[in-house]
Design a protein around this motif. Sequence first.
Motif, mmCIF file in Angstrom:
data_model
loop_
_atom_site.group_PDB
_atom_site.id
_atom_site.type_symbol
_atom_site.label_atom_id
_atom_site.label_comp_id
_atom_site.label_asym_id
_atom_site.label_seq_id
_atom_site.Cartn_x
_atom_site.Cartn_y
_atom_site.Cartn_z
ATOM 1 N N THR A 1 0.663 -1.246 -0.024
ATOM 2 C CA THR A 1 0.040 0.100 0.011
ATOM 3 C C THR A 1 0.877 1.373 0.099
ATOM 4 O O THR A 1 0.571 2.413 -0.389
ATOM 5 C CB THR A 1 -0.950 0.023 1.130
ATOM 6 N N LEU A 2 1.991 1.150 0.507
ATOM 7 C CA LEU A 2 2.881 2.291 0.487
ATOM 8 C C LEU A 2 3.294 2.476 -0.864
ATOM 9 O O LEU A 2 3.305 3.633 -1.530
ATOM 10 C CB LEU A 2 4.212 2.049 1.271
ATOM 11 N N GLY A 3 3.452 1.276 -1.630
ATOM 12 C CA GLY A 3 3.803 1.534 -3.079
ATOM 13 C C GLY A 3 2.866 2.142 -3.805
ATOM 14 O O GLY A 3 2.970 2.900 -4.767
ATOM 15 N N ALA A 4 1.453 1.789 -3.576
ATOM 16 C CA ALA A 4 0.219 2.541 -4.226
ATOM 17 C C ALA A 4 0.274 4.027 -3.905
ATOM 18 O O ALA A 4 0.037 4.775 -4.990
ATOM 19 C CB ALA A 4 -1.128 1.928 -3.900
ATOM 20 N N MET A 5 0.666 4.227 -2.653
ATOM 21 C CA MET A 5 0.614 5.656 -2.652
ATOM 22 C C MET A 5 1.917 6.441 -3.506
ATOM 23 O O MET A 5 1.627 7.595 -4.047
ATOM 24 C CB MET A 5 1.089 6.188 -1.057
ATOM 25 N N TYR A 6 2.914 5.870 -3.317
ATOM 26 C CA TYR A 6 4.150 6.312 -4.216
ATOM 27 C C TYR A 6 3.930 6.321 -5.679
ATOM 28 O O TYR A 6 3.945 7.412 -6.489
ATOM 29 C CB TYR A 6 5.618 5.508 -3.930
ATOM 30 N N ALA A 7 3.263 5.291 -6.134
ATOM 31 C CA ALA A 7 2.924 5.274 -7.662
ATOM 32 C C ALA A 7 1.915 6.527 -7.840
ATOM 33 O O ALA A 7 2.262 7.046 -8.940
ATOM 34 C CB ALA A 7 2.022 3.935 -7.971
ATOM 35 N N ALA A 8 0.963 6.753 -7.144
ATOM 36 C CA ALA A 8 0.107 7.648 -7.561
ATOM 37 C C ALA A 8 0.995 9.211 -7.312
ATOM 38 O O ALA A 8 0.683 10.093 -8.043
ATOM 39 C CB ALA A 8 -1.194 7.827 -6.376
ATOM 40 N N GLN A 9 1.867 9.262 -6.377
ATOM 41 C CA GLN A 9 2.671 10.414 -6.331
ATOM 42 C C GLN A 9 3.634 10.950 -7.451
ATOM 43 O O GLN A 9 3.761 11.792 -7.946
ATOM 44 C CB GLN A 9 3.434 10.503 -4.940
ATOM 45 N N PHE A 10 4.099 9.763 -7.711
ATOM 46 C CA PHE A 10 5.193 9.912 -9.056
ATOM 47 C C PHE A 10 4.184 10.390 -10.375
ATOM 48 O O PHE A 10 4.834 11.031 -11.340
ATOM 49 C CB PHE A 10 5.948 8.534 -9.395
ATOM 50 N N LYS A 11 2.980 9.635 -10.531
ATOM 51 C CA LYS A 11 2.215 9.901 -11.576
ATOM 52 C C LYS A 11 1.825 11.515 -11.697
ATOM 53 O O LYS A 11 1.722 12.164 -12.642
ATOM 54 C CB LYS A 11 1.063 9.009 -11.602
ATOM 55 N N ALA A 12 1.435 11.981 -10.492
ATOM 56 C CA ALA A 12 1.197 13.359 -10.407
ATOM 57 C C ALA A 12 2.325 14.329 -10.622
ATOM 58 O O ALA A 12 2.212 15.187 -11.154
ATOM 59 C CB ALA A 12 0.636 13.624 -8.873
ATOM 60 N N ALA A 13 3.543 13.901 -10.071
ATOM 61 C CA ALA A 13 4.687 14.700 -10.188
ATOM 62 C C ALA A 13 5.020 14.664 -11.732
ATOM 63 O O ALA A 13 5.302 15.793 -12.465
ATOM 64 C CB ALA A 13 5.824 14.218 -9.435
ATOM 65 N N LEU B 1 5.069 16.571 -18.004
ATOM 66 C CA LEU B 1 4.864 15.661 -19.424
ATOM 67 C C LEU B 1 3.336 15.946 -19.488
ATOM 68 O O LEU B 1 2.559 15.843 -18.538
ATOM 69 C CB LEU B 1 5.443 14.322 -19.476
ATOM 70 N N GLU B 2 2.922 15.658 -20.807
ATOM 71 C CA GLU B 2 1.359 15.558 -21.165
ATOM 72 C C GLU B 2 1.179 14.004 -21.120
ATOM 73 O O GLU B 2 1.020 13.371 -21.982
ATOM 74 C CB GLU B 2 1.374 15.995 -22.363
ATOM 75 N N VAL B 3 0.990 13.621 -19.862
ATOM 76 C CA VAL B 3 0.926 12.066 -19.703
ATOM 77 C C VAL B 3 -0.291 11.266 -20.237
ATOM 78 O O VAL B 3 -0.226 10.626 -21.071
ATOM 79 C CB VAL B 3 0.859 11.734 -18.153
ATOM 80 N N THR B 4 -1.289 11.969 -20.150
ATOM 81 C CA THR B 4 -2.596 11.758 -20.928
ATOM 82 C C THR B 4 -2.481 11.790 -22.405
ATOM 83 O O THR B 4 -2.636 10.510 -22.985
ATOM 84 C CB THR B 4 -3.786 12.701 -20.725
ATOM 85 N N GLU B 5 -1.877 12.667 -22.929
ATOM 86 C CA GLU B 5 -1.603 12.786 -24.311
ATOM 87 C C GLU B 5 -0.872 11.511 -25.070
ATOM 88 O O GLU B 5 -0.725 10.824 -25.886
ATOM 89 C CB GLU B 5 -1.179 13.931 -24.979
ATOM 90 N N LEU B 6 0.282 11.162 -24.224
ATOM 91 C CA LEU B 6 1.412 10.523 -24.295
ATOM 92 C C LEU B 6 0.786 8.958 -24.348
ATOM 93 O O LEU B 6 1.058 8.124 -25.409
ATOM 94 C CB LEU B 6 2.501 10.278 -23.553
ATOM 95 N N ILE B 7 -0.066 8.679 -23.360
ATOM 96 C CA ILE B 7 -0.427 7.327 -23.287
ATOM 97 C C ILE B 7 -1.691 7.039 -24.360
ATOM 98 O O ILE B 7 -1.612 5.954 -24.902
ATOM 99 C CB ILE B 7 -1.352 7.122 -21.860
ATOM 100 N N LYS B 8 -2.443 8.254 -24.666
ATOM 101 C CA LYS B 8 -3.482 8.038 -25.839
ATOM 102 C C LYS B 8 -2.798 7.751 -27.273
ATOM 103 O O LYS B 8 -3.336 7.109 -27.636
ATOM 104 C CB LYS B 8 -4.360 9.431 -25.788
ATOM 105 N N ALA B 9 -1.782 8.545 -27.327
ATOM 106 C CA ALA B 9 -1.018 7.992 -28.456
ATOM 107 C C ALA B 9 -0.039 6.735 -28.553
ATOM 108 O O ALA B 9 0.620 6.654 -29.681
ATOM 109 C CB ALA B 9 -0.106 9.379 -28.856
#
Length: 494
Positions: free
Chosen positions: A420-432, A437-445
Amino acid sequence: MNKTNTMSSYQQLVNHFEHISHLQHLQSICAWDGETMMPSGSAEQRSKAMAELDLVIHKASNKAEIKQWLAAAESEPLTELQASSLREMKRQIAIESALPESLVKAKRLAGSQCEHQWRSQRANNDWQGFKKNLKEVVKLSREEAQIRAQQQGLSPYDAMLDLYEPGMTTAELDKLFAELQTWLPELITQVQHKQANWHNDIDLRADIDLQHQLSLKVMSKLGFEFNLGRLDVSAHPFSGGVPTDLRITTHYHQSDFSSALFSTIHETGHACYEQYLPAAVAGLPAGLARSMAIHEGMSLFYEMQLGRDPLFLETLLPELNQTLNKQLSLQQLTQHLHKVSPSYIRIEADEVTYPAHIILRYQIEKAIIAGDVEVDDLPDLWQQLAQQLLGIDINGNHKLGVMQDIHWTDGSFGYFPSYTLGAMYAAQFKAAMAQQLEVTELIKAAELGPIFNWLKQNIWSKGSLLTTSELVIQATGEALNPKHFEQHLKARYL
């Protein structure tokens, strides 16, 4: 002139730790073979061989000269990288030298026996047979915890927790998990209400050979380098080995291809982290992953932040349908993967209820190591906490309860909070990452390269050169902040 006498103490340490690393490499491959290839009749002799290898590594880690080299290296002119490396050498030697040889060997033998017999005992719901072996593992783990606690000035459970998550304490975990429980139960209720009319009757059956083909294709999309590793099958998916020789496993269920697919994605996250650890300190403690929670942060970034994102699923769907001979729509797949419903099995739990599984195990682990409960008490305690946290009734089905996980069979107490600590870190890394980066556009493409490069630069390439808190602050601009996890779950599910 003897070259050994002219070598710096730091270089002596480097050579010796590389020697230990080679032994640990062999140890990890033997462990992988035991889970994937070893015939069942070989378990006893393999356990003895592994125990012997444990002792060889233990003796190498307790070589008399090491403490002299560590002390002398303190006064040598070191680069910043070498100073960080020396810090991690000290930590590893403190861990490896804490226990007597007799306990190291006894724990390996007891753990090997418990784990091997667990495979059939769990399938047969044989609690009476399993608990005999578990009692010995718990007894030895308590001895280990007491020794480590006395040497470090920590509580016994904190001393075990420190093996997996350096610097984390029970006090901090209690605070994090208590905060999580202030909003998680209500969120589960809200999501279930929202999903009340969802239909989940899609056909998920798929031939296992086709599932394997899909797993390999997805691993390639996610950056796994097959010249440095391979995918196999085990009872419980895992990742092991060293950066240049990685072994990951998954499990296939003919009735539901998604189980193997996301187990594979999860383990690929672990493996990619390993493959890009800093080469400059390869074979040294500083070249290892920072902690199990950061490791889980990487696997959960792959599985949850990326893999279950509808945008990623949309890019994957054509190949999924083609490989498995399916005609699934994005809505069908997304609703299946995002369905929130309390379940018995942790590794099959949805993203929202998963933390409750970890809190359950955390509460039990603390009580076991403290001696507040005994092995005989575990089924009743599990039943009580499962009803309290998940609203489910185990009703004597131990393979769905206290026997479902492999971790306690070898005495890995203190490991579960990392999930669960890892889940918290994963969300924080994505937010940072989204700030840069335009993360949404990169995933979409389906252009994932910049996302992986961010992880390489900010997490993977750092290894253990930074402390956990330094790593997280440097990558995200703040210490661990569970609010990012809350925001992620609410955004995705509400």
